[in-house]
Design a protein around this motif. Structure first.
Motif: not given
Length: 76
Positions: A12-15, A26-29, A61-73
Motif C-alpha cells: 500500500a505504501e508503494a502504491y 515491492s511486489l518483487g520483495h 497491469c494484468a501480470a501485476i493484478a495476477i501476482i497481487v491476487s495470488v498473494l491473496g491481496l
C-alpha cells in the motif's frame, strides 16, 4: 515479511507513492518473501520468468493484478 498484513501495508505504501519502480520492487520483495517458486506455480511462469517479469520496467497491469491476487491481496 511473512504475514499478510505486513505485506499489505508495504505494498500500500508503494502504491501510494505512485512510483512504478517502487511498486514493482515491492511486489518483487513480497513474492520473494512469500516464496517465488510457490507464487510462480500459481501464476503460471517459472520462478525465473516471474523474477524477470518483475524486473522489466514495463510489466503489464494484468501480470501485476495476477501476482497481487495470488498473494491473496487486492489492488486499491
Amino acid at each position: 515479511m511473512t504475514d499478510d498484513e505486513t505485506i499489505r501495508h508495504y505494498l500500500a505504501e508503494a502504491y501510494e507513492s505512485g512510483d512504478s519502480g517502487e511498486i514493482r520492487t515491492s511486489l518483487g520483495h513480497a513474492v520473494k518473501d512469500k516464496g517465488t517458486k510457490e507464487i510462480a506455480k500459481r501464476v503460471g511462469p517459472t520462478s525465473k520468468t516471474l523474477k524477470q517479469m518483475l524486473a522489466y520496467e514495463h510489466v503489464n497491469c494484468a501480470a501485476i493484478a495476477i501476482i497481487v491476487s495470488v498473494l491473496g491481496l487486492r489492488m486499491p
